[in-house]
Design an enzyme around this catalytic site. Structure first.
Site, PDB file in Angstrom:
ATOM      1  N   GLY A  16     -23.553 -54.767  40.708  1.00 30.95           N
ATOM      2  CA  GLY A  16     -25.004 -54.646  40.561  1.00 30.95           C
ATOM      3  C   GLY A  16     -25.702 -55.993  40.522  1.00 30.95           C
ATOM      4  O   GLY A  16     -25.131 -57.030  40.876  1.00 30.95           O
ATOM      5  N   LEU A  17     -26.934 -55.957  40.084  1.00 33.42           N
ATOM      6  CA  LEU A  17     -27.801 -57.136  40.040  1.00 33.42           C
ATOM      7  C   LEU A  17     -27.186 -58.272  39.218  1.00 33.42           C
ATOM      8  O   LEU A  17     -27.032 -59.399  39.701  1.00 33.42           O
ATOM      9  CB  LEU A  17     -29.150 -56.711  39.439  1.00 33.42           C
ATOM     10  N   TYR A 141     -32.020 -43.859  26.730  1.00 35.75           N
ATOM     11  CA  TYR A 141     -31.368 -45.095  27.186  1.00 35.75           C
ATOM     12  C   TYR A 141     -31.396 -46.149  26.083  1.00 35.75           C
ATOM     13  O   TYR A 141     -30.388 -46.794  25.802  1.00 35.75           O
ATOM     14  CB  TYR A 141     -32.089 -45.605  28.432  1.00 35.75           C
ATOM     15  N   PRO A 168     -31.232 -59.383  27.517  1.00 40.10           N
ATOM     16  CA  PRO A 168     -32.105 -60.071  28.477  1.00 40.10           C
ATOM     17  C   PRO A 168     -33.474 -59.385  28.556  1.00 40.10           C
ATOM     18  O   PRO A 168     -33.588 -58.189  28.277  1.00 40.10           O
ATOM     19  CB  PRO A 168     -31.361 -59.917  29.807  1.00 40.10           C
ATOM     20  N   HIS A 184     -36.512 -51.485  39.358  1.00 39.33           N
ATOM     21  CA  HIS A 184     -37.227 -52.359  38.432  1.00 39.33           C
ATOM     22  C   HIS A 184     -38.569 -52.763  39.022  1.00 39.33           C
ATOM     23  O   HIS A 184     -38.757 -52.762  40.235  1.00 39.33           O
ATOM     24  CB  HIS A 184     -36.380 -53.615  38.137  1.00 39.33           C
ATOM     25  N   ASP A 275     -48.292 -46.883  32.276  1.00 36.97           N
ATOM     26  CA  ASP A 275     -48.079 -48.326  32.154  1.00 36.97           C
ATOM     27  C   ASP A 275     -46.802 -48.671  31.383  1.00 36.97           C
ATOM     28  O   ASP A 275     -46.290 -49.783  31.498  1.00 36.97           O
ATOM     29  CB  ASP A 275     -49.260 -48.980  31.398  1.00 36.97           C
TER      30      ASP A 275
END
Length: 319
Positions: A16-17, A141, A168, A184, A275
């Site tokens: 992944g990222l 989550y 992070p 994201h 938001d």
């Protein structure tokens, strides 16, 4: 590590990222006596205790960087809160228990700033994790991730395990999931501008653009996580974040992406979309006591490199 003993670092969620970021940075700073193994979901289903045991027995890691998780953006979290809770709890329980059983010397798990209380004072720091419930939008989550901190403490207290975690702020960079619905925020914006430019349509930002976030480039995060794996001795988590004054609004972010991608079309805001939290400003004072001179990639440069990667790898990028 004792003299002459090989350090075998197994990275779950290695495709992944963040995993790709770590792989890129390890290749630049490969140290003798270190072996790095990057797992993807194809190697093992970590929701299965048997498969988790089998992959640990195969690679015999001395250190684990635990990135594997079921993840998604705001809207996917709101839709599947129970799945996020159940699947992530299962993965985390299996990885930490097998690490304990196999005598892994250190596990570094990756948390998220969404674990912090919704109602809080700012900036948030490492002592505030359990001070109240997280935001309702990603409760499942957030609580599953928060429980890793609890597991780290109890495994340390009962068995002396060196299990720790990093927190992070918003991560972006190459190899992210650029899905417009579920990805994201920053990488979603990049993909939207790409499509708007290609199709000659307006670029629509979801929400008001007012929420503020701190963004960390995946390669900076990778450098810091490698440092944590090699050097950090505490059980309590450490926030990995740019400085507070580097926080930007989603509107400012969208404008940077528009500028970087040279988009000349119309920009609109769909204020019917949620938001999420207005801000989650995190304090990196603890990190700065350890690494006072760490240089973060400026966000414009990070966006430039991410845009270049995405446009070059458009066909194969996750989206």
């Amino acid at each position: 590590m004792s003299e002459g003993e090989e350090m075998v670092v197994m990275v779950t969620g290695g495709s992944g990222l963040v995993g790709n970021g770590i792989r890129i940075m390890v290749e630049k700073d490969q140290r003798p006596g270190e072996k790095w193994i990057f797992l993807s979901s194809k190697d093992a289903n970590l929701m299965s205790m048997d498969e988790t045991k089998a992959i640990f027995e195969k690679h015999r890691p001395t250190h684990v960087i635990h990135l594997a998780a079921m993840v998604g953006g705001l809207f996917r979290n709101m839709k599947y809160n129970c799945d996020f809770w159940r699947n992530n709890m299962q993965i985390n329980t299996n990885v930490l228990e097998v690490s304990h059983q196999m005598g892994v010397k250190k596990v570094v798990s990756c948390l998220s700033t969404c674990i912090f209380p919704d109602k809080t004072t700012y900036p948030i720091d490492e002592t505030m994790v359990h001070n109240g419930p997280p935001h309702s939008s990603n409760y499942g989550y957030s609580m599953a991730k928060r429980m890793i901190d609890v597991m780290n403490r109890v495994y340390h207290e009962q068995y002396g395990c060196q299990f720790t975690s990093v927190i992070p702020t918003n991560i972006y960079g190459p190899y992210d999931n650029y899905n417009v619905e579920d990805g994201h925020v920053l990488t979603g914006l990049i993909h939207k501008v790409y499509l708007a430019k290609k199709n000659g349509t307006p670029f629509t930002v979801w929400g008001t653009g007012k929420p503020r976030r701190q963004f960390i480039y995946s390669l900076d995060l990778a450098r810091l996580m490698i440092w944590v794996t090699r050097e950090y001795k505490e059980i309590s988590p450490i926030i990995l974040s740019v400085d507070e004054e580097d926080e930007v609004s989603i509107k400012e972010l969208a404008e940077m992406v528009v500028e970087e991608m040279d988009f000349k079309g119309e920009v609109t805001y769909d204020t019917s979309k949620a938001d999420g939290q207005f801000k989650k400003t995190a304090c990196n004072a603890k990190l700065r006591t350890y690494l006072p001179d760490f240089k973060f990639t400026p966000i414009r440069q990070g966006i430039k490199e991410t845009v270049e990667w995405f446009t070059t790898n458009y066909e194969t990028a996750r989206k």
